[in-house]
Each structure stands twice: as structure tokens, then as C-alpha cells.
Design a protein around this motif. Structure first.
Motif, PDB file in Angstrom:
ATOM      1  N   ARG A   1      33.326  26.849  46.568  1.00 48.94           N
ATOM      2  CA  ARG A   1      32.571  28.086  46.340  1.00 48.94           C
ATOM      3  C   ARG A   1      33.446  29.308  46.582  1.00 48.94           C
ATOM      4  NH1 ARG A   1      27.495  27.874  43.691  1.00 48.94           N
ATOM      5  NH2 ARG A   1      27.202  25.616  43.558  1.00 48.94           N
ATOM      6  N   GLU A   2      34.339  29.209  47.549  1.00 50.85           N
ATOM      7  CA  GLU A   2      35.235  30.331  47.813  1.00 50.85           C
ATOM      8  C   GLU A   2      36.125  30.615  46.607  1.00 50.85           C
ATOM      9  OE1 GLU A   2      34.878  27.649  49.653  1.00 50.85           O
ATOM     10  OE2 GLU A   2      33.980  28.359  51.534  1.00 50.85           O
TER      11      GLU A   2
ATOM     12  N   ASP B   1      34.125  32.527  44.126  1.00 51.89           N
ATOM     13  CA  ASP B   1      33.974  33.928  44.541  1.00 51.89           C
ATOM     14  C   ASP B   1      35.228  34.737  44.215  1.00 51.89           C
ATOM     15  OD1 ASP B   1      31.460  33.319  45.485  1.00 51.89           O
ATOM     16  OD2 ASP B   1      32.098  33.115  47.588  1.00 51.89           O
ATOM     17  N   THR B   2      36.400  34.186  44.488  1.00 46.87           N
ATOM     18  CA  THR B   2      37.632  34.932  44.220  1.00 46.87           C
ATOM     19  C   THR B   2      37.894  35.049  42.724  1.00 46.87           C
ATOM     20  OG1 THR B   2      38.872  32.869  44.596  1.00 46.87           O
ATOM     21  CG2 THR B   2      38.724  34.422  46.431  1.00 46.87           C
TER      22      THR B   2
END
Length: 588
Positions: free
Chosen positions: A535-536, A539-540
Motif C-alpha cells: 500500500r505504501e 501511495d508514493t
């Protein structure tokens, strides 16, 4: 002898084992988008047939066991490595628009669209492709390679849950035409996973072709194959198809059928990290894979890290550039002047590579390049307006690859669905609706023209090192195909995964270009990520300007990869078959 290959297979070192086992063999191997097609191909290999015989058997079987995705009267682009010649050839396997086709008809009557039904029909090419492969490079008869398909059509087979779900999803499409509904919604009900599914009319069509071949058997194998071709393109089947078109507003004629020929053509290729990768020509979208590999050859991909933000961003931006070139240049080379050598040149790739920014995503499809002046941009070719309905990649197509004890390699992506055009009564077949991949725009390189081939999404691939085959791979999925194939190929070549891990790894799919299928939906900036991607990372990527849309883990929308790897040094065959769909591999 070829130089040794050193397969290090990272997951075998670090213990990251795939969901399914890697299938290994030493003699021959078959992989297909459905396990029954893999079995049919493998049985032919066991009976002494070569890879071409087996690949044709698997492809014809796909047209029965996945007939929602693949049609016997559809398309079948083929790549073959011929061991005795050490040569790669293609068989076009794609039909042409009927001579009665008119661009003005679609402009005037259908608001610039190509409607579902008979008017999107192009000449069926798959039967001619199968016959050409058998005649020129095979050893068996049509009857010998079509036995499994005939049995599954006539007697039925337990339907896979993916096929049942796809039919249910499109039940309203099937209900539009009574002969489609009769087959795919028997007794007015949607087939349930695991129940016996029969296609009696298709079985009779296959039996008719087998009988026509048998009637000419005394004249030899080639004469028998010619009898099969004549039966389809000149005989009762052609007459039935053409009569139905004439009576129901279609355009296909007896002349279109009788004059059609598939062609044996040279492939297009590029070299990536010492591996020669081959696809069909610019009448397909296959060269996107080659162009993207050329762009990525300038990066330390391993250093970016598998499925890291930087890795996904770099691949997606490279793909966007190549999809822009597809939109601007790709089309039937018999009708369009495609700058083939320029698009595949290292100089052009280097210039296009310089447009990729590490800190920002292209917000939409970029402008195409100009291969005649690599540092320049082409005149913009305006894409359609953005589409605001939910994105849903086309699911059709399947894949088959085979290799034999003589070293031949066969790679094919048979296709064409049964839910967007009519079944011809009494035949069980839907003549190719691949016209959906043309454009009603005279400025497009893939516009509708009589006698012209649409730009095809199915795109089998294979690869050689030092002149010897090392990979064959392909997938269903429309515009997803070059993206899934690129990622799986890099998973093996760059990250050392075994084939099964490579095809199971989480994938990402850009939709930031006009879709190949009418009405050519366009989703600027959209990037789909499978759920196993961090998920990170999503996001990025969003912070870089990508429009993130999450997909479930191992969704069928991201393809159904099959990948064969040949370890020449050890004499071992390895296969990966995607658990996202019904794909399977068999080897010995």
C-alpha cells in the motif's frame, strides 16, 4: 553448441516458493490457458507428434473449452522456432475486412462506432492458420490433432468456474441472439461450475472437417489438409456463413472467404541483455513488448528493486511512450507505412528514454515520437475524450506453447469471443469479430479499410539466446498482454524467478491510452495495482501523479500468463501456468 545458461532462480535460494509447483521435464512440454488444452497438446507429443502438431491440437481445443474467449473461426497468430533451420517464422492468423466494408457506413449509420454483431466480422483466419502450420511444419493430420477438441465439443466437458463466471457476466449479451443463447445458456440457464457443457453443433462442424479430410486420405496428408481448407473456405461451412450474412445484413461474401490466405512472415525482434525476443509484426501490438524492452535496457532494473515505486513507475512510463507509438503508427503494413526499423532502433529508444522523469508521471498518453528524427516528437494524434465509466480490460484470448524432443518451439495466442457477435446457426462458430479493433477514423493507422487487417491485440512471443530457444510466453487480456508479458519476462531474466513464481508475482496495469476495442475507452493516468503490492508503494505512486485503482490479489483482469523456460545447459524444461485462470502445464 550454445553457450551455457546460468539460471539462478532467486526464490530457490531465498525460499519464496510459488502457489503452484514448477512443472519440469526433459523431453517435451505443453502449456495452455486451459488444462484440457494442455492435456490435448501433451497427448499429441506423447503420440510422437512435433511441437507444431501439439500446438495446433491445443489451440483447436481452446476453441472448445474456452469458447467464450476463443473461437474456432477466430484469430490465431503463431510464432514457430524451427530447430532444423534455426529460424523463427510467424503465421499471420488474422483475417481481413470484407471487400464490401465501408468506413462511411460506420460513420453514417453508427456514429463512428463498430457495432456488435455481424458488421464487425472479418474473414475467419484461425482455420487457415492451423492448416498452414500443419501443412508446412507439422507431421500429423487434422483429424489426429483435433480428436480431443471434437470429443469435448460432442460429449461435453466439466466447465471451469472462470468460464462459467464469464458467461454469467455476459448473459444479457448471449440472450440477444437465439443461437448464442441456445449454446451458452442451455434451457435458459447459466452453466454452473463443474457441470457438463456440450457444444453439439461445433462438434458436428469439426466432424465434417475430419470426414472431408478422410475422403481425400488416399491422396496423402497434404491433400487431406487441403480438403479441410476447402471444406471451410469453399464448401458447406463457407456457404452457411455467407448465406447467413446475406440474409442478416452482414458483409462477408463467398469471394472474401475463397480468396483468403494466411501468410508465413518473418517476425520482428530486438535484443535485451543478450536475449533475442521475437513477436509478430506491426499488424499486431506485439512490437510494444520489443519497444519497451529497448527503453528499459538503459536502466539498472535490478537495482530499482522488484515492484518498488521506482520500478513500477519506470515500467509504466516506458509503456505509456510505447502505447503512444502504437496509437500513432501501428497498422497493417500492407496499407500503412510503418517506420519499423526506426521504432525498434537503439537511437530512438535512447531519445524516448530521456522523456521519462523520475519525479512525475505522464498525466495522459504522451505524444508519439518521430523515428525519422529520434529527438523529435511526431505530430500529435489526438486520443478520444477521457472515459468516465469504470475500467474493465477485455478478457478474451488464450495461449498455448509447446516444445518437442527435436527442439522445435510453438507459441500461439488464439482468440475471439462468442458474446459480441452471432453464432452461425448449425455450425457452433462465430466468424471473427476482430473488426472491433479497428477505428472509424481515416487518420488512424488502424482505420477500417476493405481488405485490411485490424490491429490485433493477441501477441505470442518467444526468445532465443545464441540462436537457441530459451523462452516462449503469452497471455490473454487485450491491452494487458504486453504489460503482463513484460513483467513476467523481467521477473525471470532480471530477478531470477522460476517460471511459476514469475507468472504468479503481483502485477500492475496502465490504462493511460485508448483501448484497442471499440469504443476505445481512454483513462488518462489510470494505473491498476494488484492487492499484494505494498500500500505504501501505491501511495508514493499516487504522489507521482499516477491515478491508482486497486485490484484484488491474483485477479483474472491482469491476465493468465503461461511461460516456458528451456535450460539448454542442463537439458531441463520448466513451465509456469498462471493460477489467475485455468492455465496449466504438463511436461515429461
Amino acid at each position: 553448441m550454445p553457450q551455457p545458461l546460468h539460471f539462478h532462480h532467486a526464490e530457490e535460494i531465498h525460499g519464496d516458493w510459488p502457489h503452484r509447483p514448477v512443472i519440469r521435464g526433459t523431453r517435451h512440454m505443453a502449456i495452455a490457458g486451459h488444462y484440457l488444452a494442455a492435456h490435448a497438446a501433451f497427448a499429441v507429443l506423447e503420440a510422437g507428434g512435433n511441437a507444431i502438431d501439439a500446438g495446433v491440437a491445443g489451440g483447436i481445443t481452446e476453441a472448445v473449452v474456452e469458447s467464450d474467449q476463443v473461437n474456432f473461426a477466430g484469430v490465431a497468430p503463431i510464432l514457430i522456432y524451427l530447430a532444423d533451420r534455426r529460424e523463427v517464422v510467424t503465421i499471420s492468423g488474422l483475417g481481413t475486412w470484407p471487400l464490401a466494408t465501408s468506413l462511411e457506413l460506420f460513420e453514417r449509420e453508427y456514429a463512428g462506432s463498430i457495432p456488435e454483431g455481424l458488421l464487425r466480422t472479418v474473414v475467419p483466419a484461425a482455420p487457415a492458420a492451423w492448416i498452414e502450420a500443419l501443412e508446412k511444419f507439422g507431421t500429423m493430420t487434422f483429424g489426429e490433432v483435433s480428436g480431443a477438441a471434437l470429443r469435448f465439443a460432442r460429449d461435453g466437458y466439466p466447465i471451469h468456474h472462470f468460464t462459467a463466471a464469464e458467461i454469467a457476466k455476459r448473459a444479457d449479451h448471449y440472450r440477444r441472439w437465439p443461437h448464442n443463447a441456445e449454446i451458452y445458456l442451455p434451457n435458459g440457464e447459466m452453466p454452473r461450475s463443474g457441470e457438463l457443457f456440450k457444444q453439439s453443433d461445433l462438434g458436428r462442424t469439426l466432424q465434417y472437417l475430419v470426414d472431408e479430410e478422410a475422403s481425400a486420405s488416399g491422396k496423402g496428408r497434404i491433400a487431406g489438409l487441403q480438403a479441410v481448407r476447402d471444406a471451410f473456405y469453399l464448401g458447406d461451412i463457407a456457404t452457411t456463413i455467407v448465406d447467413y450474412h446475406r440474409q442478416n445484413g452482414g458483409l462477408l461474401s463467398a469471394q472474401d472467404m475463397a480468396n483468403f490466405q494466411v501468410e508465413i512472415e518473418p517476425p520482428v525482434r530486438t535484443t535485451f541483455r543478450g536475449i533475442e525476443v521475437y513477436t509478430c509484426g506491426f499488424w499486431s501490438q506485439g512490437p510494444i513488448l520489443l519497444q519497451t524492452l529497448n527503453l528499459l535496457d538503459g536502466y539498472d532494473l535490478a537495482g530499482l528493486g522488484h515492484n518498488s515505486t521506482a520500478y513500477i513507475h519506470t515500467l509504466v512510463e516506458a509503456l505509456k511512450l510505447c502505447f503512444a507509438d502504437r496509437h500513432h503508427y501501428y497498422g497493417d503494413p500492407k496499407f500503412v507505412e510503418v517506420p519499423e526499423s526506426g521504432l525498434l532502433s537503439a537511437e530512438y529508444a535512447a531519445c524516448r528514454r530521456g522523456l521519462i522523469r523520475n519525479d512525475r508521471a505522464f498525466p495522459e498518453m504522451p505524444t508519439a515520437g518521430d523515428p525519422s528524427r529520434p529527438a523529435a516528437l511526431a505530430k500529435p494524434c489526438e486520443p478520444p475524450e477521457p472515459t468516465h465509466i469504470p475500467s474493465s480490460p477485455g478478457p478474451d484470448t488464450s495461449y498455448v506453447c509447446t516444445t518437442d524432443k527435436w527442439g522445435n518451439l510453438f507459441s500461439v495466442s488464439p482468440s475471439d469471443p462468442s458474446y459480441d457477435t452471432q453464432v452461425i446457426p448449425g455450425t457452433g462458430i462465430c466468424p471473427s469479430s476482430r473488426g472491433t479493433q479497428s477505428w472509424v477514423d481515416q487518420d488512424s493507422p488502424s482505420c477500417v479499410v476493405p481488405g485490411k487487417r485490424p490491429r490485433l491485440t493477441p501477441m505470442p512471443a518467444l526468445a532465443l539466446r545464441n540462436g537457441y530457444p530459451v523462452y516462449a510466453f503469452g497471455t490473454p487480456g487485450g491491452d494487458v498482454q504486453p504489460q503482463a508479458m513484460l513483467q513476467s519476462f523481467l521477473n525471470v531474466v532480471i530477478f531470477g524467478m522460476n517460471p511459476q513464481s514469475a507468472v504468479e508475482a503481483p502485477r500492475f496495469v496502465s490504462r493511460s491510452f485508448p483501448d484497442s476495442f471499440t469504443p476505445h475507452n481512454y483513462y488518462p493516468g489510470l494505473l491498476n495495482l494488484e492487492g499484494r503490492i505494498a500500500r505504501e508503494t501505491g501511495d508514493t505512486l499516487a504522489a507521482l501523479g499516477h491515478g491508482i485503482e486497486w485490484w484484488p490479489d491474483r485477479t483474472s483482469r491482469s491476465g493468465g500468463m503461461c511461460l516456458l523456460e528451456i535450460d539448454i545447459e542442463r537439458g531441463i524444461l520448466r513451465a509456469g501456468a498462471d493460477c489467475r485462470r485455468a492455465a496449466y502445464a504438463l511436461g515429461w
